[in-house]
Design a protein around this motif. Sequence first.
Motif, mmCIF file in Angstrom:
data_model
loop_
_atom_site.group_PDB
_atom_site.id
_atom_site.type_symbol
_atom_site.label_atom_id
_atom_site.label_comp_id
_atom_site.label_asym_id
_atom_site.label_seq_id
_atom_site.Cartn_x
_atom_site.Cartn_y
_atom_site.Cartn_z
ATOM 1 N N SER A 2 40.398 44.200 37.486
ATOM 2 C CA SER A 2 39.925 42.945 38.045
ATOM 3 C C SER A 2 39.326 43.181 39.431
ATOM 4 O O SER A 2 39.614 44.165 40.098
ATOM 5 C CB SER A 2 41.068 41.932 38.129
ATOM 6 O OG SER A 2 41.960 42.294 39.148
ATOM 7 N N ASN A 3 38.492 42.221 39.838
ATOM 8 C CA ASN A 3 37.862 42.296 41.156
ATOM 9 C C ASN A 3 38.907 42.297 42.278
ATOM 10 O O ASN A 3 38.728 42.955 43.285
ATOM 11 C CB ASN A 3 36.892 41.123 41.354
ATOM 12 C CG ASN A 3 35.610 41.309 40.572
ATOM 13 O OD1 ASN A 3 35.275 42.428 40.186
ATOM 14 N ND2 ASN A 3 34.906 40.222 40.329
ATOM 15 N N GLU A 4 39.995 41.551 42.089
ATOM 16 C CA GLU A 4 41.046 41.496 43.108
ATOM 17 C C GLU A 4 41.694 42.868 43.307
ATOM 18 O O GLU A 4 41.960 43.287 44.425
ATOM 19 C CB GLU A 4 42.105 40.468 42.719
ATOM 20 C CG GLU A 4 41.627 39.041 42.850
ATOM 21 C CD GLU A 4 42.673 38.033 42.383
ATOM 22 O OE1 GLU A 4 43.776 38.438 41.958
ATOM 23 O OE2 GLU A 4 42.375 36.843 42.455
ATOM 24 N N LYS A 5 41.924 43.598 42.200
ATOM 25 C CA LYS A 5 42.521 44.923 42.298
ATOM 26 C C LYS A 5 41.563 45.898 42.977
ATOM 27 O O LYS A 5 41.980 46.716 43.799
ATOM 28 C CB LYS A 5 42.903 45.450 40.912
ATOM 29 C CG LYS A 5 44.141 44.801 40.346
ATOM 30 C CD LYS A 5 44.524 45.437 39.035
ATOM 31 C CE LYS A 5 45.766 44.784 38.473
ATOM 32 N NZ LYS A 5 46.180 45.396 37.208
ATOM 33 N N ILE A 6 40.290 45.804 42.665
ATOM 34 C CA ILE A 6 39.290 46.688 43.270
ATOM 35 C C ILE A 6 39.215 46.430 44.777
ATOM 36 O O ILE A 6 39.204 47.357 45.580
ATOM 37 C CB ILE A 6 37.907 46.499 42.603
ATOM 38 C CG1 ILE A 6 37.967 47.015 41.161
ATOM 39 C CG2 ILE A 6 36.819 47.219 43.385
ATOM 40 C CD1 ILE A 6 36.731 46.727 40.349
#
Length: 136
Positions: A2-6
Motif C-alpha cells: 500500500s501507499n501508506e507502507k511505502i
Amino acid sequence: MSNEKIITILISSLVLSASVLASENTIDQQGMLATSGGFDGPTQNDTLNTVEDVMNADWLVDGNKVTLIGHITMSLGHEQYTFADKTGNMTIKIDDDEWDGQDVTPSDKVKIVGEIEKNDSANAVDVDWIRILNKR
C-alpha cells in the motif's frame, strides 16, 4: 504494497540516513579538533610571568591569565603545590587531570599556564596546563 507502507518505509529510510550522516559529521569534527594546533607563546598583554609579578600585582582578580616558568618544589596536599622561580615562590593548584601523564620532580623545569585564584588575600594560580621544559 500500500501507499501508506511505502511512505512509512521512505520516511524511515530518510530518518536513518540523516542520523548516519550526522554521526559521521560529528566524528569528522571531533577528529579535526583533536589534530588542530596553534600558537603556543606569550600574548600582547602577557605581563604576569614571574612569581614576583603575580604576588605584587594588587590589581589582579580571579581569572587573570598567567604563564610561569620554574619548578614545582613541594606537594602541600589536596592538589596544592609550591612553585618557585628566580623571583620567589607561591602556592599553585593543579587538578589531577592537568598532569597529562607527566611525572614531575623538583629538578624539572616546567611551564605552567593558569588563572589567578585569590584565597584569603593571597595570589595563587589555578593551573590549566603544565609542560616539562627539561627533564633532569
